[in-house]
Design a protein around this motif. Structure first.
Motif, PDB file in Angstrom:
ATOM      1  N   THR A 152       0.834  -1.209   0.000  1.00 51.88           N
ATOM      2  CA  THR A 152       0.000   0.000   0.000  1.00 51.88           C
ATOM      3  C   THR A 152       0.865   1.253   0.000  1.00 51.88           C
ATOM      4  OG1 THR A 152      -1.791  -1.134   1.135  1.00 51.88           O
ATOM      5  CG2 THR A 152      -1.795   1.263   1.240  1.00 51.88           C
ATOM      6  N   ARG A 153       1.934   1.249   0.790  1.00 55.87           N
ATOM      7  CA  ARG A 153       2.802   2.442   0.795  1.00 55.87           C
ATOM      8  C   ARG A 153       3.463   2.639  -0.570  1.00 55.87           C
ATOM      9  NH1 ARG A 153       3.080   1.246   6.567  1.00 55.87           N
ATOM     10  NH2 ARG A 153       4.511  -0.475   6.231  1.00 55.87           N
ATOM     11  N   LEU A 154       3.768   1.547  -1.259  1.00 57.51           N
ATOM     12  CA  LEU A 154       4.321   1.682  -2.611  1.00 57.51           C
ATOM     13  C   LEU A 154       3.263   2.234  -3.565  1.00 57.51           C
ATOM     14  CD1 LEU A 154       6.475  -1.560  -2.707  1.00 57.51           C
ATOM     15  CD2 LEU A 154       7.335   0.785  -2.877  1.00 57.51           C
ATOM     16  N   GLN A 155       2.021   1.790  -3.401  1.00 56.32           N
ATOM     17  CA  GLN A 155       0.944   2.331  -4.236  1.00 56.32           C
ATOM     18  C   GLN A 155       0.808   3.832  -3.989  1.00 56.32           C
ATOM     19  OE1 GLN A 155      -0.346   0.782  -6.619  1.00 56.32           O
ATOM     20  NE2 GLN A 155      -1.129  -1.252  -6.141  1.00 56.32           N
ATOM     21  N   LEU A 156       0.906   4.249  -2.730  1.00 57.09           N
ATOM     22  CA  LEU A 156       0.857   5.671  -2.392  1.00 57.09           C
ATOM     23  C   LEU A 156       1.995   6.423  -3.066  1.00 57.09           C
ATOM     24  CD1 LEU A 156       0.196   6.130   1.431  1.00 57.09           C
ATOM     25  CD2 LEU A 156      -0.972   7.287  -0.439  1.00 57.09           C
ATOM     26  N   LEU A 157       3.152   5.799  -3.074  1.00 54.28           N
ATOM     27  CA  LEU A 157       4.330   6.409  -3.690  1.00 54.28           C
ATOM     28  C   LEU A 157       4.082   6.662  -5.171  1.00 54.28           C
ATOM     29  CD1 LEU A 157       7.423   7.074  -3.697  1.00 54.28           C
ATOM     30  CD2 LEU A 157       7.826   4.646  -4.078  1.00 54.28           C
ATOM     31  N   PHE A 158       3.508   5.670  -5.855  1.00 56.70           N
ATOM     32  CA  PHE A 158       3.363   5.802  -7.299  1.00 56.70           C
ATOM     33  C   PHE A 158       2.087   6.555  -7.685  1.00 56.70           C
ATOM     34  CE2 PHE A 158       6.303   2.123  -6.969  1.00 56.70           C
ATOM     35  CZ  PHE A 158       7.375   2.740  -7.585  1.00 56.70           C
ATOM     36  N   GLY A 159       1.098   6.525  -6.819  1.00 54.50           N
ATOM     37  CA  GLY A 159      -0.098   7.336  -7.039  1.00 54.50           C
ATOM     38  C   GLY A 159      -1.041   6.760  -8.076  1.00 54.50           C
ATOM     39  N   SER A 160      -2.066   7.541  -8.410  1.00 60.83           N
ATOM     40  CA  SER A 160      -3.158   7.013  -9.226  1.00 60.83           C
ATOM     41  C   SER A 160      -2.883   7.090 -10.725  1.00 60.83           C
ATOM     42  CB  SER A 160      -4.454   7.761  -8.896  1.00 60.83           C
ATOM     43  OG  SER A 160      -4.263   9.149  -9.096  1.00 60.83           O
ATOM     44  N   ASN A 161      -1.847   7.838 -11.121  1.00 63.43           N
ATOM     45  CA  ASN A 161      -1.646   8.045 -12.562  1.00 63.43           C
ATOM     46  C   ASN A 161      -0.664   7.087 -13.216  1.00 63.43           C
ATOM     47  OD1 ASN A 161      -3.491  10.163 -12.772  1.00 63.43           O
ATOM     48  ND2 ASN A 161      -1.991  11.601 -11.929  1.00 63.43           N
ATOM     49  N   VAL A 162      -0.457   5.926 -12.605  1.00 57.94           N
ATOM     50  CA  VAL A 162       0.439   4.954 -13.234  1.00 57.94           C
ATOM     51  C   VAL A 162      -0.375   3.756 -13.709  1.00 57.94           C
ATOM     52  CG1 VAL A 162       2.423   5.619 -11.809  1.00 57.94           C
ATOM     53  CG2 VAL A 162       0.944   3.740 -11.066  1.00 57.94           C
ATOM     54  N   SER A 163       0.183   3.065 -14.693  1.00 53.77           N
ATOM     55  CA  SER A 163      -0.464   1.838 -15.169  1.00 53.77           C
ATOM     56  C   SER A 163       0.214   0.657 -14.495  1.00 53.77           C
ATOM     57  CB  SER A 163      -0.328   1.732 -16.679  1.00 53.77           C
ATOM     58  OG  SER A 163       1.036   1.803 -17.051  1.00 53.77           O
ATOM     59  N   ILE A 164      -0.568  -0.342 -14.132  1.00 51.28           N
ATOM     60  CA  ILE A 164       0.038  -1.496 -13.469  1.00 51.28           C
ATOM     61  C   ILE A 164      -0.297  -2.797 -14.188  1.00 51.28           C
ATOM     62  CG2 ILE A 164      -0.236  -0.300 -11.239  1.00 51.28           C
ATOM     63  CD1 ILE A 164      -1.935  -2.860 -10.439  1.00 51.28           C
ATOM     64  N   ALA A 165       0.609  -3.744 -14.011  1.00 49.31           N
ATOM     65  CA  ALA A 165       0.389  -5.098 -14.519  1.00 49.31           C
ATOM     66  C   ALA A 165       0.523  -6.068 -13.354  1.00 49.31           C
ATOM     67  CB  ALA A 165       1.424  -5.445 -15.587  1.00 49.31           C
ATOM     68  N   VAL A 166      -0.310  -7.084 -13.363  1.00 45.93           N
ATOM     69  CA  VAL A 166      -0.210  -8.124 -12.332  1.00 45.93           C
ATOM     70  C   VAL A 166      -0.181  -9.483 -13.018  1.00 45.93           C
ATOM     71  CG1 VAL A 166      -1.456  -6.789 -10.570  1.00 45.93           C
ATOM     72  CG2 VAL A 166      -2.740  -8.340 -12.066  1.00 45.93           C
ATOM     73  N   GLN A 167       0.375 -10.459 -12.311  1.00 44.71           N
ATOM     74  CA  GLN A 167       0.258 -11.828 -12.795  1.00 44.71           C
ATOM     75  C   GLN A 167      -1.197 -12.261 -12.623  1.00 44.71           C
ATOM     76  OE1 GLN A 167       3.626 -12.679 -10.018  1.00 44.71           O
ATOM     77  NE2 GLN A 167       4.075 -14.318 -11.459  1.00 44.71           N
ATOM     78  N   ASP A 168      -1.649 -13.114 -13.525  1.00 40.74           N
ATOM     79  CA  ASP A 168      -2.989 -13.672 -13.370  1.00 40.74           C
ATOM     80  C   ASP A 168      -2.836 -15.175 -13.403  1.00 40.74           C
ATOM     81  OD1 ASP A 168      -5.643 -14.335 -13.358  1.00 40.74           O
ATOM     82  OD2 ASP A 168      -6.090 -13.548 -15.350  1.00 40.74           O
TER      83      ASP A 168
END
Lengths: 397, 397
Positions: free
Chosen positions: B104-120
């Motif tokens: 969560t702290r990393l998400q806060l660091l990068f903020g809402s304007n980044v695109s993310i990829a996750v494994q599925d």
């Protein structure tokens, strides 16, 4: 992130402290700066944590993940100890690893599209977490404020309460009482006005009561003592200054069931999801300690330490008063707020440090209206406080 | 917040567990669900925490706020124990209260304007924290995915590695190895491809190595074993599954100095500010325990517990294999990933629960590609695992 101005206040002070020690390696530095507890944890509480930790090596005593919201017994004890007369339910209490962390989780809950108001001066975590989440707008050098944050002046002449007649509406109002840094505990009448203002404007108050245990008079210890507060307020609090848990990390947040977003959805449901998604609960050992603090014996022992810190505050109040300075706070809080008319507070910080080897906190670190003021922490061993008072008494020989 | 779909997976499972107990009050429920450690903490580690807690009641032993980034000795021990050969500095190690909190702290660091990829499939915290921070876009019922998240399929046929030739660019790539839920430890070659892909695309990898201690073969235990990773990766890890600290709360994140934003600013500086503003450090008692885990005796005792869990995994692997099912994982991780071709995983969850009183985790809770799979946790007392294996062996009589 780029918008965050300079370093966070306390790391900046730590840096200056390190530089001072390098310059004067033999000076006996005393810190009245960072509000950090100094007295040992009462034995009954330390023993509870030790016994809990030791039991983790046994099959009966071991436990893994606890509830994200905190152990049931601790939630119940918090509700019964601090909110017995104001009908907070144990299910409305969320145990945390400290109020600063919960302030960030609350910012996450509300997101970047809300407007916020803070007291000026105020504890920097509200503004800084607001900048990080993206609510704050641009920093304006001229004013020392962020464009989208409303700074509500809390000055001695208005008894440290904002002029709500001229305040504009905000979605979220951060309000800290007893206040860090001014040491002022809001009166019942002030909090009634605040709750009324929030209700009229559809605002949510985030009430920080981390210093409530320091209240000596009949100022409210919880926002929920005010009728109607359950519809407009969240309360954030902590074991840090109450029980010396600054390093152990334990706090709590109360979200009443009645509090809802403008679309009618209960805030408690969403806060619960934030807690379950972004947090795994406070350390179970810290929670065992918290429970011990709320036993009759633990509670009494914790309050005897608070009494010591308040005696320190009295000593320091008398010292600054004897210098002819106007001193606020220190009676319902472990902080004094000392006025140095016409001075820059970072200059006073440097002057005090150079002349007395004492660390203080410049008021301007808490907002533009903190200029000319210094925050003096009353945390410290008695002998250090007495020595600090002696040195400060000679500040202007 | 409204976009968060249904409840977070694990609270949902807990709720079903409670309902099952109400329905069958006499059934002896066994949980192979939530990956929660069950074995007592080794005595040397519990004693260290107990001694530390007890010393907090003494003038010499008491300490208040610690460094937000963690105690120096622990940061050093983490760097030396886990990263000796890959030149991670102690100042690059940030001690936390667990990896979920740091995500969560990393998400806060990068903020809402980044695109993310996750494994599925992937551990739900990445997607859910992304939704909360506002990166995810809208949920699409038809696909079971959020519009702005890239789901990188990690299927058995590609050895649980995404097809990077067809993957599009993302700012942030969450990658977990050994993987939760599939139990697959990425090979060195796979991670080399991942680092190359991130470098070519200017992406940052958030590498979750919470299960690294379970690796038996020569799969990399850290992303920093891969040349070039220091320029593109952050590593998040934890004492939870390594040392049974799920309730004690302790983890860490490594941010290398070389990692920078596209504007050239070092990520480590901003992460440091997030940590100092939004977090007050892990509990000092937990940190004392962490240090004990990294002593030679503590480290050996922790590994003997990991060995037990891996024996459990072997028992369960053999059981599911004996049912004619294809079983993945369990060799480098405490999780099995069992394929039930043609079935809905929530149906299998219910079937197993009804027939055997065993809690499992439906694979679909980890992403669309988790459908038809079940995650089986190998955490448990040996006798429970043996009993679970007995019951599961009769699942299809």
């Amino acid at each position: 992130m780029e918008k965050l101005q300079s370093a966070y206040l306390f790391p900046e002070i730590s840096m200056r402290e390190v530089q001072h020690i390098e310059k004067y390696p033999d000076a006996k530095l005393i810190s009245l700066g960072i509000g950090d507890t100094t007295e040992p944890i009462p034995d009954i509480i330390a023993s509870s944590m030790a016994n809990y930790a030791r039991s983790l090596s046994t099959a009966e005593g071991y436990s893994g993940y606890g509830a994200e919201q905190g152990n049931k017994a601790l939630r119940k004890a918090i509700a019964e100890t601090f909110y017995r007369d104001v009908r907070v339910k144990e299910t409305e209490v969320f145990v945390s690893d400290g109020s600063q962390c919960d302030i960030t989780r609350l910012q996450l809950l509300f997101g970047s599209n809300v407007s916020i108001a803070v007291q000026d001066p105020s504890f920097p975590a509200y503004v800084d977490s607001s900048v990080i989440i993206g609510q704050a707008g641009d920093f304006e050098d001229k004013t020392g404020m962020y464009g989208k944050i409303q700074y509500m002046k809390c000055l001695p002449k208005t008894n440290f309460f904002p002029d709500l007649a001229t305040a504009s509406r905000s979605d979220i109002i951060f309000f800290c009482s007893p206040n860090n840094p001014t040491g002022h505990a809001a009166t019942r009448q002030q909090l009634e006005q605040l709750v009324k203002f929030a209700k009229e404007n559809g605002s949510i108050i985030i009430f920080d009561s981390a210093y409530a245990a320091y209240i000596s008079d009949d100022s409210p210890r919880s926002i929920f003592e005010i009728p109607g507060a359950r519809e407009v307020a969240i309360e954030v609090s902590s074991f840090s200054k109450f029980a010396g848990f600054t390093g152990i990390r334990l706090g709590w947040t109360v979200v009443p069931e009645e509090l809802s977003f403008s679309n009618g959805f209960p805030v408690i449901n969403d806060f619960n999801r934030i807690v379950c998604t972004c947090f795994n609960g406070a350390s179970n050992i810290a929670q065992a300690g918290g429970l011990a603090c709320l036993s009759p014996e633990g509670f009494a022992s914790v309050h005897s330490i608070i009494k010591c810190y308040k005696e320190n505050a009295k000593i320091l109040r008398d010292t600054f008063s004897s210098l002819g300075l106007k001193v606020y706070g220190g009676e319902n809080a472990p902080y004094l707020w000392v006025h140095f008319p016409g001075s820059k507070s970072w200059d006073i910080f440097t002057e005090i440090l150079e002349k007395t080897h004492i660390i203080t906190v410049p008021g301007s670190g808490f907002g533009p209206e903190g200029e000319e003021f210094m925050r003096i922490s009353a945390f410290g061993h008695k002998e250090s406080i007495i020595e600090a008072a002696r040195r400060l008494g000679n500040l202007y020989p």
